[in-house]
Write a protein that holds these residues in place. Structure first.
Motif, PDB file in Angstrom:
ATOM      1  N   LEU A  42      -2.181 -18.109   6.006  1.00 27.85           N
ATOM      2  CA  LEU A  42      -1.377 -19.130   5.644  1.00 27.85           C
ATOM      3  C   LEU A  42      -0.147 -18.932   4.412  1.00 27.85           C
ATOM      4  O   LEU A  42       0.425 -19.624   4.317  1.00 27.85           O
ATOM      5  CB  LEU A  42      -2.582 -20.423   5.171  1.00 27.85           C
ATOM      6  CG  LEU A  42      -3.132 -21.255   6.167  1.00 27.85           C
ATOM      7  CD1 LEU A  42      -3.444 -21.632   5.247  1.00 27.85           C
ATOM      8  CD2 LEU A  42      -2.486 -21.613   7.510  1.00 27.85           C
ATOM      9  N   ASP A  43      -1.042 -18.488   2.919  1.00 30.66           N
ATOM     10  CA  ASP A  43       0.236 -18.037   2.772  1.00 30.66           C
ATOM     11  C   ASP A  43       0.834 -16.668   2.383  1.00 30.66           C
ATOM     12  O   ASP A  43       2.413 -16.718   2.220  1.00 30.66           O
ATOM     13  CB  ASP A  43      -1.145 -17.218   1.157  1.00 30.66           C
ATOM     14  CG  ASP A  43      -1.612 -17.936   0.647  1.00 30.66           C
ATOM     15  OD1 ASP A  43      -1.884 -19.077   0.182  1.00 30.66           O
ATOM     16  OD2 ASP A  43      -2.687 -17.380  -0.432  1.00 30.66           O
ATOM     17  N   ALA A  44       1.170 -16.251   3.778  1.00 29.34           N
ATOM     18  CA  ALA A  44       1.839 -15.397   4.237  1.00 29.34           C
ATOM     19  C   ALA A  44       3.082 -16.021   5.246  1.00 29.34           C
ATOM     20  O   ALA A  44       4.419 -16.089   4.836  1.00 29.34           O
ATOM     21  CB  ALA A  44       1.632 -13.848   5.454  1.00 29.34           C
ATOM     22  N   LEU A  45       2.594 -17.304   5.894  1.00 26.07           N
ATOM     23  CA  LEU A  45       4.122 -17.765   6.424  1.00 26.07           C
ATOM     24  C   LEU A  45       4.640 -19.025   5.210  1.00 26.07           C
ATOM     25  O   LEU A  45       5.624 -18.267   5.779  1.00 26.07           O
ATOM     26  CB  LEU A  45       2.696 -19.098   7.634  1.00 26.07           C
ATOM     27  CG  LEU A  45       2.505 -18.375   9.024  1.00 26.07           C
ATOM     28  CD1 LEU A  45       1.767 -19.833   9.242  1.00 26.07           C
ATOM     29  CD2 LEU A  45       3.452 -17.930   9.381  1.00 26.07           C
ATOM     30  N   ARG A  46       3.805 -19.487   4.195  1.00 29.73           N
ATOM     31  CA  ARG A  46       4.319 -19.910   3.263  1.00 29.73           C
ATOM     32  C   ARG A  46       5.650 -19.468   2.752  1.00 29.73           C
ATOM     33  O   ARG A  46       6.842 -19.716   2.290  1.00 29.73           O
ATOM     34  CB  ARG A  46       3.058 -20.621   2.169  1.00 29.73           C
ATOM     35  CG  ARG A  46       4.246 -21.841   0.659  1.00 29.73           C
ATOM     36  CD  ARG A  46       2.787 -21.861   0.348  1.00 29.73           C
ATOM     37  NE  ARG A  46       3.709 -22.307  -1.237  1.00 29.73           N
ATOM     38  CZ  ARG A  46       3.055 -22.802  -2.410  1.00 29.73           C
ATOM     39  NH1 ARG A  46       1.898 -22.485  -2.366  1.00 29.73           N
ATOM     40  NH2 ARG A  46       3.526 -24.115  -2.895  1.00 29.73           N
ATOM     41  N   ALA A  47       5.136 -18.087   2.724  1.00 27.84           N
ATOM     42  CA  ALA A  47       6.207 -16.735   1.803  1.00 27.84           C
ATOM     43  C   ALA A  47       7.071 -16.672   2.545  1.00 27.84           C
ATOM     44  O   ALA A  47       8.749 -16.670   2.640  1.00 27.84           O
ATOM     45  CB  ALA A  47       5.331 -15.965   1.330  1.00 27.84           C
ATOM     46  N   GLN A  48       7.111 -16.625   4.277  1.00 28.84           N
ATOM     47  CA  GLN A  48       8.298 -16.384   4.845  1.00 28.84           C
ATOM     48  C   GLN A  48       9.108 -17.836   4.797  1.00 28.84           C
ATOM     49  O   GLN A  48      10.789 -17.791   5.482  1.00 28.84           O
ATOM     50  CB  GLN A  48       7.761 -16.273   6.469  1.00 28.84           C
ATOM     51  CG  GLN A  48       8.372 -15.641   7.925  1.00 28.84           C
ATOM     52  CD  GLN A  48       7.591 -15.870   8.743  1.00 28.84           C
ATOM     53  OE1 GLN A  48       7.159 -16.387   9.091  1.00 28.84           O
ATOM     54  NE2 GLN A  48       7.952 -14.804   9.917  1.00 28.84           N
ATOM     55  N   ALA A  49       8.233 -19.365   4.889  1.00 28.79           N
ATOM     56  CA  ALA A  49       9.398 -19.843   5.112  1.00 28.79           C
ATOM     57  C   ALA A  49      10.311 -20.228   4.101  1.00 28.79           C
ATOM     58  O   ALA A  49      11.223 -20.121   3.958  1.00 28.79           O
ATOM     59  CB  ALA A  49       8.360 -21.056   5.030  1.00 28.79           C
ATOM     60  N   ARG A  50      10.405 -19.545   2.757  1.00 26.25           N
ATOM     61  CA  ARG A  50      10.704 -19.442   2.028  1.00 26.25           C
ATOM     62  C   ARG A  50      11.460 -18.392   1.914  1.00 26.25           C
ATOM     63  O   ARG A  50      12.565 -19.102   1.789  1.00 26.25           O
ATOM     64  CB  ARG A  50      10.134 -19.151   0.656  1.00 26.25           C
ATOM     65  CG  ARG A  50       8.789 -20.661   0.284  1.00 26.25           C
ATOM     66  CD  ARG A  50       8.462 -19.814  -1.360  1.00 26.25           C
ATOM     67  NE  ARG A  50       7.910 -20.971  -1.896  1.00 26.25           N
ATOM     68  CZ  ARG A  50       6.500 -21.509  -2.732  1.00 26.25           C
ATOM     69  NH1 ARG A  50       6.367 -19.755  -3.812  1.00 26.25           N
ATOM     70  NH2 ARG A  50       6.413 -22.263  -3.449  1.00 26.25           N
ATOM     71  N   THR A  51      11.613 -17.683   2.102  1.00 26.05           N
ATOM     72  CA  THR A  51      12.349 -16.599   2.662  1.00 26.05           C
ATOM     73  C   THR A  51      13.875 -16.460   3.409  1.00 26.05           C
ATOM     74  O   THR A  51      14.548 -16.591   3.329  1.00 26.05           O
ATOM     75  CB  THR A  51      11.733 -15.121   3.086  1.00 26.05           C
ATOM     76  OG1 THR A  51      10.891 -14.844   1.611  1.00 26.05           O
ATOM     77  CG2 THR A  51      13.029 -14.440   2.794  1.00 26.05           C
ATOM     78  N   VAL A  52      13.484 -17.403   4.627  1.00 24.42           N
ATOM     79  CA  VAL A  52      13.884 -18.157   5.659  1.00 24.42           C
ATOM     80  C   VAL A  52      15.130 -19.352   5.077  1.00 24.42           C
ATOM     81  O   VAL A  52      15.943 -19.094   5.246  1.00 24.42           O
ATOM     82  CB  VAL A  52      13.393 -18.265   7.251  1.00 24.42           C
ATOM     83  CG1 VAL A  52      14.264 -19.009   7.932  1.00 24.42           C
ATOM     84  CG2 VAL A  52      12.276 -17.021   7.771  1.00 24.42           C
ATOM     85  N   ARG A  53      14.366 -19.799   3.957  1.00 22.72           N
ATOM     86  CA  ARG A  53      14.942 -20.821   3.739  1.00 22.72           C
ATOM     87  C   ARG A  53      15.748 -20.856   2.617  1.00 22.72           C
ATOM     88  O   ARG A  53      17.398 -20.849   2.952  1.00 22.72           O
ATOM     89  CB  ARG A  53      14.063 -22.471   2.900  1.00 22.72           C
ATOM     90  CG  ARG A  53      13.002 -23.512   3.879  1.00 22.72           C
ATOM     91  CD  ARG A  53      12.988 -24.104   3.545  1.00 22.72           C
ATOM     92  NE  ARG A  53      11.766 -23.958   2.708  1.00 22.72           N
ATOM     93  CZ  ARG A  53      10.203 -23.556   2.410  1.00 22.72           C
ATOM     94  NH1 ARG A  53      10.246 -24.490   4.457  1.00 22.72           N
ATOM     95  NH2 ARG A  53       9.841 -23.581   1.926  1.00 22.72           N
ATOM     96  N   ARG A  54      15.377 -19.691   1.527  1.00 26.23           N
ATOM     97  CA  ARG A  54      16.883 -18.962   1.248  1.00 26.23           C
ATOM     98  C   ARG A  54      17.900 -18.157   2.203  1.00 26.23           C
ATOM     99  O   ARG A  54      18.836 -17.946   1.266  1.00 26.23           O
ATOM    100  CB  ARG A  54      16.130 -17.765   0.083  1.00 26.23           C
ATOM    101  CG  ARG A  54      15.045 -18.476  -1.213  1.00 26.23           C
ATOM    102  CD  ARG A  54      15.096 -17.450  -2.295  1.00 26.23           C
ATOM    103  NE  ARG A  54      14.315 -16.550  -1.581  1.00 26.23           N
ATOM    104  CZ  ARG A  54      12.839 -16.612  -0.908  1.00 26.23           C
ATOM    105  NH1 ARG A  54      12.286 -17.581  -2.383  1.00 26.23           N
ATOM    106  NH2 ARG A  54      11.937 -14.815  -0.890  1.00 26.23           N
ATOM    107  N   GLN A  55      17.946 -17.783   3.322  1.00 24.66           N
ATOM    108  CA  GLN A  55      18.357 -17.387   3.468  1.00 24.66           C
ATOM    109  C   GLN A  55      19.541 -17.905   4.479  1.00 24.66           C
ATOM    110  O   GLN A  55      20.613 -18.027   4.647  1.00 24.66           O
ATOM    111  CB  GLN A  55      17.727 -15.986   5.020  1.00 24.66           C
ATOM    112  CG  GLN A  55      17.410 -14.831   4.088  1.00 24.66           C
ATOM    113  CD  GLN A  55      16.167 -14.366   5.283  1.00 24.66           C
ATOM    114  OE1 GLN A  55      16.637 -14.323   6.364  1.00 24.66           O
ATOM    115  NE2 GLN A  55      15.888 -13.200   5.014  1.00 24.66           N
ATOM    116  N   GLN A  56      18.879 -18.938   4.528  1.00 26.60           N
ATOM    117  CA  GLN A  56      19.953 -20.103   5.545  1.00 26.60           C
ATOM    118  C   GLN A  56      20.582 -20.482   4.425  1.00 26.60           C
ATOM    119  O   GLN A  56      21.390 -21.975   5.010  1.00 26.60           O
ATOM    120  CB  GLN A  56      18.990 -20.962   6.544  1.00 26.60           C
ATOM    121  CG  GLN A  56      18.702 -20.303   8.071  1.00 26.60           C
ATOM    122  CD  GLN A  56      17.352 -20.877   8.627  1.00 26.60           C
ATOM    123  OE1 GLN A  56      17.161 -22.213   7.849  1.00 26.60           O
ATOM    124  NE2 GLN A  56      17.274 -20.789   9.584  1.00 26.60           N
TER     125      GLN A  56
END
Length: 278
Positions: free
Chosen positions: A245-259
């Motif tokens: 869950l923590d890894a998915l949350r961090a990944q989602a943040r990265t994707v949002r920053r890139q988009q």
């Protein structure tokens, strides 16, 4: 939004007392805990948009273009899970329909791939099918070693089907004595517009030979599935869930920053010339 402490605690309360058993093959391990999927989506910002008091659950993505429906009702045996993507300016409409007993870890591999950034090039899902143990029944169909799971790419040119017919179809079924598939255990149907990397993630998880972890007294696994006590402890099972869950949350943040669109300040207008002095 992050998972609440109460939600994580409820998951721990369920799994800390269970004795983990390795169960294989994966497609016969039984459904598992649906929170493997729903917690993963909630940790990345998906929210429940259905009645909280209704067992029928609808989770919607932050941009409102995707939704996951979970309908755990005895009278809804054909499809308990349905993932839908609405059309946008850049992406077409598609859906994925899954049966009651699909293992949540296999579905979770697909939703995890959905949450990340799509790859630059779409893979070929057939490459995820390991050659050992699976036999090719036809050009576009493979069969597991025990004969109980098929992966098929259906060609619409040869099937009288409606416009939204699925292209990929996966089915786990009982064996029969006449050489034909027996009673269906669970299925997964993919609309023809489903991105290939999502199909690839599902097929790769399906054909992975690593056992899935189930509780010792979990009766949902098929009677032919092999069960052995796992080297994992219940504490490690819970820790792995929280780490994911923590890894998915961090990944989602990265994707949002890139988009996130970059904004630049417009150039300042040129200064007006000073008035001439008499």
């Amino acid at each position: 939004m992050p998972m609440s402490r109460r939600q994580r605690a409820e998951y721990e309360k369920t799994h800390l007392w269970r004795v983990p058993y390795d169960t294989s093959p994966r497609y016969l391990a039984g459904p598992g805990d649906a929170r493997h999927v729903t917690h993963g989506l909630a940790a990345t910002g998906w929210t429940r948009t259905s009645d909280p008091l209704n067992p029928h659950m609808v989770l919607t993505s932050p941009d409102l273009t995707r939704r996951l429906e979970f309908t755990p009702e005895p009278g809804h045996l054909s499809s308990w899970w349905k993932l839908t993507s609405l059309p946008t300016d850049t992406d077409p409409y598609w859906w994925i329909d899954l049966g009651q007993l699909v293992p949540v870890e296999i579905l979770g591999s697909l939703t995890d791939a959905l949450l990340g950034a799509p790859p630059a090039g779409q893979p070929d899902p057939w490459q995820s099918v390991p050659s050992a143990g699976w036999s090719r029944e036809a050009e576009n169909k493979v069969l597991s070693a025990d004969g109980m799971c098929t992966i098929e790419l259906r060609n619409r040119r040869y099937l009288p089907a409606p416009d939204d017919a699925p292209a990929w179809h996966i089915e786990t079924h009982e064996n029969s004595f006449d050489g034909h598939p027996g009673r269906r255990i669970w299925h997964a149907s993919f609309h023809e517009n489903t991105p290939a990397h999502l199909v690839n993630a599902f097929v790769a998880a399906l054909t992975d030979t690593t056992p899935l972890v189930r509780g010792m007294y979990d009766s949902a696994a098929h009677h032919t599935a092999a069960k052995t006590q796992s080297r994992l402890t219940s504490e490690r099972v819970v820790a792995a869930h929280n780490t994911r869950l923590d890894a998915l949350r961090a990944q989602a943040r990265t994707v949002r920053r890139q988009q996130r669109p970059t904004t630049t300040q417009p150039p300042a207008p040129p200064e007006a010339p000073a008035p001439a002095r008499c």
